[in-house]
Design an enzyme around this catalytic site. Structure first.
Site, PDB file in Angstrom:
ATOM      1  N   CYS A   2       3.563  -8.436  -1.538  1.00  0.00           N
ATOM      2  CA  CYS A   2       4.122  -7.185  -2.029  1.00  0.00           C
ATOM      3  C   CYS A   2       5.150  -7.459  -3.108  1.00  0.00           C
ATOM      4  O   CYS A   2       5.307  -8.581  -3.582  1.00  0.00           O
ATOM      5  CB  CYS A   2       4.775  -6.417  -0.877  1.00  0.00           C
ATOM      6  SG  CYS A   2       3.710  -6.214   0.574  1.00  0.00           S
ATOM      7  N   ARG A  50       3.160  -2.237  -1.893  1.00  0.00           N
ATOM      8  CA  ARG A  50       2.468  -2.901  -0.792  1.00  0.00           C
ATOM      9  C   ARG A  50       1.072  -3.376  -1.145  1.00  0.00           C
ATOM     10  O   ARG A  50       0.284  -2.636  -1.740  1.00  0.00           O
ATOM     11  CB  ARG A  50       2.373  -1.952   0.418  1.00  0.00           C
ATOM     12  CG  ARG A  50       1.827  -2.665   1.660  1.00  0.00           C
ATOM     13  CD  ARG A  50       1.610  -1.726   2.821  1.00  0.00           C
ATOM     14  NE  ARG A  50       1.252  -2.487   4.021  1.00  0.00           N
ATOM     15  CZ  ARG A  50       0.552  -2.004   5.028  1.00  0.00           C
ATOM     16  NH1 ARG A  50       0.154  -0.754   5.018  1.00  0.00           N
ATOM     17  NH2 ARG A  50       0.270  -2.760   6.075  1.00  0.00           N
ATOM     18  N   ALA A  52      -1.711  -4.439   1.304  1.00  0.00           N
ATOM     19  CA  ALA A  52      -1.929  -4.371   2.750  1.00  0.00           C
ATOM     20  C   ALA A  52      -2.793  -5.539   3.220  1.00  0.00           C
ATOM     21  O   ALA A  52      -3.912  -5.733   2.741  1.00  0.00           O
ATOM     22  CB  ALA A  52      -2.585  -3.043   3.118  1.00  0.00           C
ATOM     23  N   ASN A  75       8.540  -9.095   1.118  1.00  0.00           N
ATOM     24  CA  ASN A  75       7.406  -9.661   0.401  1.00  0.00           C
ATOM     25  C   ASN A  75       7.047 -10.970   1.079  1.00  0.00           C
ATOM     26  O   ASN A  75       7.873 -11.887   1.121  1.00  0.00           O
ATOM     27  CB  ASN A  75       7.784  -9.900  -1.070  1.00  0.00           C
ATOM     28  CG  ASN A  75       6.744 -10.722  -1.816  1.00  0.00           C
ATOM     29  OD1 ASN A  75       5.566 -10.707  -1.495  1.00  0.00           O
ATOM     30  ND2 ASN A  75       7.185 -11.453  -2.820  1.00  0.00           N
ATOM     31  N   SER A 367      -4.528 -22.247  -0.245  1.00  0.00           N
ATOM     32  CA  SER A 367      -4.486 -23.247  -1.311  1.00  0.00           C
ATOM     33  C   SER A 367      -3.999 -24.585  -0.765  1.00  0.00           C
ATOM     34  O   SER A 367      -3.491 -24.666   0.357  1.00  0.00           O
ATOM     35  CB  SER A 367      -3.552 -22.790  -2.440  1.00  0.00           C
ATOM     36  OG  SER A 367      -2.199 -23.070  -2.119  1.00  0.00           O
ATOM     37  N   GLY A 368      -4.118 -25.627  -1.582  1.00  0.00           N
ATOM     38  CA  GLY A 368      -3.640 -26.956  -1.213  1.00  0.00           C
ATOM     39  C   GLY A 368      -2.306 -27.305  -1.823  1.00  0.00           C
ATOM     40  O   GLY A 368      -1.915 -28.484  -1.822  1.00  0.00           O
TER      41      GLY A 368
END
Length: 645
Positions: A2, A50, A52, A75, A367-368
């Site tokens: 967010c 937002r 969601a 957030n 992600s890495g």
């Protein structure tokens, strides 16, 4: 994921500008396309956009406690919210939703400022407590999510996820910070807590800020740091095997808690070790094929997509790949607008594209990110440790005059075979450890910045040098060895300033949430305590990690030469990007700002275009700086505020 925004008047109870609050909220709509919420009362305004992810029907913000005395805008994600909810219910707290946001409100009521120590996740939030007349700002431990704030002359404090929201306020001065310019042209980004604007600050990772009505803002407070306490080494021969098993168990658990979502889920798959490890864990934990996305290049020297395909085939993922071609340089101005301040990592371009590709199929992607910093994956770590061994042979008092003089006298020979390129090595050995590492990571060395900057900028800097960023962190570091020290420096600078900033802005531009299991703070703490030899063993980085992943990933993925997520920038600048580059460097904005020496700019460009040197990183940084100047000059303040001014 967010966006948040807020206005807090430290001294007055007058109504805040509600139209400005809405504009600050809505200019960040890309971060939260699924809804807007605002709350205002005398002296306070909170705004939220937002995206969601969890409790799609009941997670609207600002979110209040039962009697409307505490509110939060948030957030991020709190991954242990279900456990925290049960704990808080035992204390008598009543929950009205099933979303992770609500645990922040009740955790504040229960534990006050110490609430952040209970959260496992990525977050930036603001809590308003009406009874205590205070606003509490907090940012997650590693800096995955951003939070900017500014203390204005009229006593208002404004804060937001992105700086573009703060720039709408007419009371905020857009004066650039010369020290930030020095940092930008050294690192390629402006290091925390500074921003390109004097008046705006980033709340540093692992910090909080408590604002109380009637009091001057205090300094932010640090609540967490990477410990780098080495685990007691077991005497039995199976200690390394035990660590491999525990590493996999911890990684699997960090991935598992990040797979909770009520929207489509997937992963980035670059073909490197870290993203491949995350996908391997996801595949074991999922009953459905994992959605994976990767980026390729039409230049084989930079293309990792064949390795991504290996992993995708092994785990039968729903794999999607997009090729970045040379015409993608048209994204330059769009990228500059995303970051709100100069940002010189050219891999922002493929990052933007992979986020765009992922968002077509998923709303959350794992992600890495963080693997190189935590597991010593960068090649520069090996070079630094070699230099450290040489530096240890002579005290600094002898090295500086002797090797420094030799370094100045030795000719620069970029064209020569590597063993004959001794100038850089001699200069590195003449420095102390922190300064040497700074010069390893700097995109422009001291001499280049000296030639590029104008006398006016040198005067404004007053002797300030960007290495001070690293010196400040080194002075606070708990690291006890050379490898851990540079890992710590990267975790404090490069990771939040470059990697996480790049991913956050690129993903949020498409309304995509990115989660990073390798940045789980409990995993980071444990990894920091591994013996250095378990991370960097000879010339092999991520040594223990690769051994542990042997049964899960192809050998060619684990042990190939690291490529990095980069673009063929040097060639682009001599080809399809050349006209755009020259137009940027000839722009009146660069000349009129007074920060640069025109002769220094021309010299950089000429040497690069001739093919004698690769100055693509400095030139890209100049081009992005010019684009920032152009977009900032054109960006409006709030209409109502502008009229009042």
């Amino acid at each position: 994921m967010c966006a948040i925004a807020g206005i807090f008047d430290l001294y007055r109870h007058a109504e805040i500008d509600t139209e400005l609050l809405r504009q600050m909220t809505d200019i960040q709509r890309h971060r939260g396309p699924d809804g807007r919420g605002v709350h205002h009362e005398p002296g306070l305004g909170l705004g939220h956009r937002r995206l969601a992810i969890i409790d799609l029907a009941g997670g609207q913000q600002p979110l209040f406690n039962e009697n409307h005395t505490v509110a939060v805008v948030f957030n991020g994600e709190i991954y242990n919210f279900a456990v925290l909810k049960r704990t808080l219910e035992q204390y008598g707290h009543i929950f009205r939703t099933h979303c992770d946001t609500e645990v922040i409100v009740h955790a504040w009521e229960q534990w006050g400022e110490a609430c952040v120590g209970h959260f496992r996740g990525m977050f930036a939030f603001a809590v308003w407590d009406r009874k205590q007349q205070c606003v509490f700002l907090a940012r997650d431990r590693l800096g995955v999510k951003p939070l900017h704030y500014a203390c204005l002359a009229d006593g208002q404090v404004v804060f937001a996820s992105e700086m573009k929201a703060l720039l709408l306020h007419a009371g905020l001065r857009r004066e650039l910070d010369p020290l930030a310019i020095e940092e930008y042209f050294a690192y390629g980004y402006v290091a925390e807590p500074r921003t390109i604007f004097r008046q705006i600050r980033k709340l540093e990772p692992g910090h909080t800020l408590l604002l109380r009505k009637g009091f001057e803002p205090p300094a932010p407070r640090r609540y967490w740091d990477v410990p780098f306490r080495v685990h007691p080494v077991a005497t039995d021969a199976n200690y390394a095997l035990h660590c491999e098993e525990e590493l996999l168990a911890r990684l699997r658990e960090a991935v598992h808690i990040r797979m909770v979502a009520e929207v489509p889920l997937g992963a980035f798959l670059s073909g490197g070790v870290d993203s491949s490890a995350v996908v391997a864990m996801m595949a074991q934990l999922s009953s459905q094929p994992v959605n994976t996305c990767s980026i390729g290049f039409d230049d084989a020297r930079f293309d990792e997509s064949p390795y991504a395909h290996m992993v995708a085939q092994r785990y039968q993922t729903r794999h999607h790949c997009q090729t970045v071609r040379q015409h993608d340089v048209d994204l330059v101005d769009q990228l500059a607008g995303l970051y709100d301040e100069p940002f010189a990592d050219s891999s922002a371009l493929p990052t933007y594209r992979v986020c765009q590709l992922a968002r077509q199929r998923v709303t959350v992607a794992l992600s890495g990110d963080g693997g190189d910093e935590n597991l010593a994956g960068y090649r520069r770590y090996r070079g630094h440790l070699r230099e450290e061994r040489w530096r240890s042979m002579l005290p600094l008092g002898l090295r500086q005059p002797l090797l420094g003089a030799l370094g100045r006298l030795y000719p620069k020979a970029d064209w020569a075979p590597r063993p004959l390129r001794a100038k850089t090595t001699l200069q590195a050995l003449a420095r102390d450890s922190v300064e040497a590492y700074f010069h390893t990571v700097a995109i422009m060395n001291d001499t280049q910045r000296q030639r590029l900057f104008s006398p006016a900028l040198h005067n404004a800097l007053g002797g300030y040098h960007a290495v001070e960023v690293m010196r400040r962190h080194a002075a606070n570091s708990p690291a006890q060895d050379a490898l851990s020290m540079v890992q710590y420096l990267d975790l404090k600078t490069y990771l939040p300033g470059d990697i996480l900033t790049k991913v956050d802005r690129a993903s949020m531009a498409h309304g995509l949430e990115v989660r990073s299991p390798l940045l789980d703070h409990q995993l980071v703490e444990w990894l920091s305590g591994l013996p250095p030899a378990f991370k960097l063993h000879g010339d092999s980085g991520k040594h223990l990690f690769k051994r542990a992943l042997g049964p899960y990933l192809p050998h060619d993925v684990l042990y190939r030469r690291k490529m990095g997520f980069s673009v063929p920038l040097a060639d682009w600048m001599r080809g399809p990007l050349r006209a755009r580059l020259q137009a940027s460097l000839d722009s009146p904005l660069l000349a009129d700002c007074g920060w640069f020496d025109p002769a220094g700019v021309r010299e950089l460009l000429a040497r690069h275009l001739s093919g004698r040197s690769d100055h693509s990183a400095p030139l890209w940084s100049l081009m992005m700086f010019e684009s920032f100047l152009r977009q900032t000059a054109a960006a409006p303040t709030s209409g109502r505020q502008r009229q009042a001014a």
